[in-house]
Write a protein that holds these residues in place. Sequence first.
Motif, short mmCIF file in Angstrom:
data_model
loop_
_atom_site.label_atom_id
_atom_site.label_comp_id
_atom_site.label_asym_id
_atom_site.label_seq_id
_atom_site.Cartn_x
_atom_site.Cartn_y
_atom_site.Cartn_z
N VAL A 53 63.46 2.03 41.00
CA VAL A 53 64.01 0.30 41.25
C VAL A 53 65.80 1.21 42.36
O VAL A 53 66.48 2.35 41.89
CB VAL A 53 64.71 -0.29 40.67
N TRP A 54 65.44 1.34 43.18
CA TRP A 54 66.53 1.23 43.36
C TRP A 54 67.81 0.67 44.39
O TRP A 54 67.47 -0.42 44.87
CB TRP A 54 66.05 1.99 45.56
N VAL A 55 69.17 0.98 43.88
CA VAL A 55 69.97 0.36 44.34
C VAL A 55 71.49 0.35 45.10
O VAL A 55 71.94 1.04 44.60
CB VAL A 55 70.85 -0.74 42.97
N ALA A 56 71.84 -0.76 45.80
CA ALA A 56 72.56 0.35 46.72
C ALA A 56 74.27 -0.32 45.91
O ALA A 56 74.84 -1.71 45.83
CB ALA A 56 72.85 -1.10 48.12
N ASP A 57 74.41 0.31 45.64
CA ASP A 57 76.24 0.09 45.22
C ASP A 57 76.82 0.59 45.70
O ASP A 57 77.95 1.37 45.89
CB ASP A 57 76.08 1.51 43.67
N LYS A 58 77.74 -1.02 46.58
CA LYS A 58 77.85 -0.33 48.34
C LYS A 58 79.62 -0.07 47.22
O LYS A 58 80.24 0.72 47.62
CB LYS A 58 78.20 -2.14 48.35
N GLY A 59 80.06 -0.58 46.41
CA GLY A 59 82.20 -0.25 45.87
C GLY A 59 81.66 1.39 45.65
O GLY A 59 83.69 2.27 45.57
N ASN A 60 80.71 2.67 44.87
CA ASN A 60 80.87 3.40 44.58
C ASN A 60 80.26 4.42 45.53
O ASN A 60 80.15 5.64 44.96
CB ASN A 60 79.77 3.33 43.16
N LYS A 61 80.37 3.88 46.70
CA LYS A 61 79.09 4.34 48.08
C LYS A 61 78.25 5.60 47.85
O LYS A 61 78.29 6.19 47.62
CB LYS A 61 80.33 5.32 48.19
N ARG A 62 77.55 4.73 46.90
CA ARG A 62 76.49 5.33 46.05
C ARG A 62 75.13 4.46 46.12
O ARG A 62 75.14 3.65 46.25
CB ARG A 62 76.71 5.95 44.54
N ILE A 63 73.55 5.25 46.18
CA ILE A 63 72.75 4.42 45.82
C ILE A 63 72.06 5.54 44.39
O ILE A 63 71.95 6.05 44.18
CB ILE A 63 71.45 4.85 46.52
N GLN A 64 71.74 3.97 42.80
CA GLN A 64 71.39 4.88 41.98
C GLN A 64 69.56 4.60 42.10
O GLN A 64 69.13 3.62 43.06
CB GLN A 64 71.91 3.24 40.89
N VAL A 65 69.24 4.95 40.92
CA VAL A 65 67.67 4.79 40.83
C VAL A 65 67.52 5.05 39.45
O VAL A 65 68.20 5.74 38.37
CB VAL A 65 66.82 5.99 41.40
N PHE A 66 66.61 4.10 39.33
CA PHE A 66 66.17 3.95 37.35
C PHE A 66 64.39 3.06 37.87
O PHE A 66 64.29 3.30 38.70
CB PHE A 66 66.91 2.42 37.58
N ASP A 67 63.86 3.57 36.83
CA ASP A 67 62.84 3.79 36.35
C ASP A 67 62.26 2.19 36.22
O ASP A 67 63.15 1.28 35.21
CB ASP A 67 62.34 4.13 35.21
#
Length: 347
Positions: free
Chosen positions: A227-241
Amino acid sequence: MARFWVCAAGAGFFLTFLVLHSCFCGPPILRNFVFQISWTTENILYQLDVGWPKYSEHFTGTTFCVAVDSINGLVYVAQRGDNMPKVLVFTEDGYFLRAWNYTVDTPHGIFAASTPYERSVWITDIGNGSYGHTVKKYNSFGDLVQVLGTPGKKGTNLNPLQFDNPAELYVEDTGDIYIVDGDGGLNNRLFKLSQDFTMLWLHGENGTGPTQFNIPHSVTVDSAGRVWVADKGNKRIQVFDKDTGEWLGAWDDCFTEEGPSSVRFTSDGKYLIVAQLNLSRLLLLEAPPVGSIGSCSVVSTIQLADQVLPHLLDVDRKIGAIYVAEIGAKQVQKYVPLKRYFLSLGS
């Protein structure tokens, strides 16, 4: 020889005139086309389809999101504004079919879930009206089927479930639902719900650490179960199982200028497409292999005209086309794979 130089000079003058006229006088689509042919990119994979839609006059509001029903060849566009249809339905060829406005207040994200057994359209609504702060399921003709959340009331509760500015969702073919809740509201949460709306796992804390968010704005799932999440305010993409919710890693080195607004994979799964709102830019990032997250690598860049503001996007999983909802230009545009890339999609 003299004739050659006269012709060359004339051609150069014409191209210069075309660019200047398009930048300052032309319609948005022509302006974007001129910018497109002047891309500076590592590897050009897509080109603008200037014939989509057939008539752009149907865009009467601010176009916030777009969703593609690849099986049935339909494109859904949600727009905001007073006294206008909130949802527009087009064919993949750009012909307008119908519009509906029932129980839609202020749409933010939209997703078209289509299987051989069911067709549905999901909308995240951030309005303050009687249907605001909800995630709603419709059939393809706009009849309301299901409401998640507490209509008209924002909050942080899990029982009963409440949202505050839910940004977007992604629905798998299994019916499992992933929701990012918190476009600047009280919440910064990522949910996974089963097809019967049972909570399977949740990450829900504001912050900068792993599993924490600052404006989770978009979510997608790849074929490897991540699962790929656009963590906009933190300027990153986080990835989860996707099964356990375990944090797998993050990408931030591609987003020093601005965080990601939207994330979707190309139809072949080779690239992650990312929209950057204020930069008016799309990035194509190389998808990592199974078992590794690594760091992000930009393969191609699509630079749009200034103030186009690409908000959310979607991909046609059958033909690979990218549809981009642009809140600055107040339109949706379609980008199609170049022939050499399109051939690789079918291989």
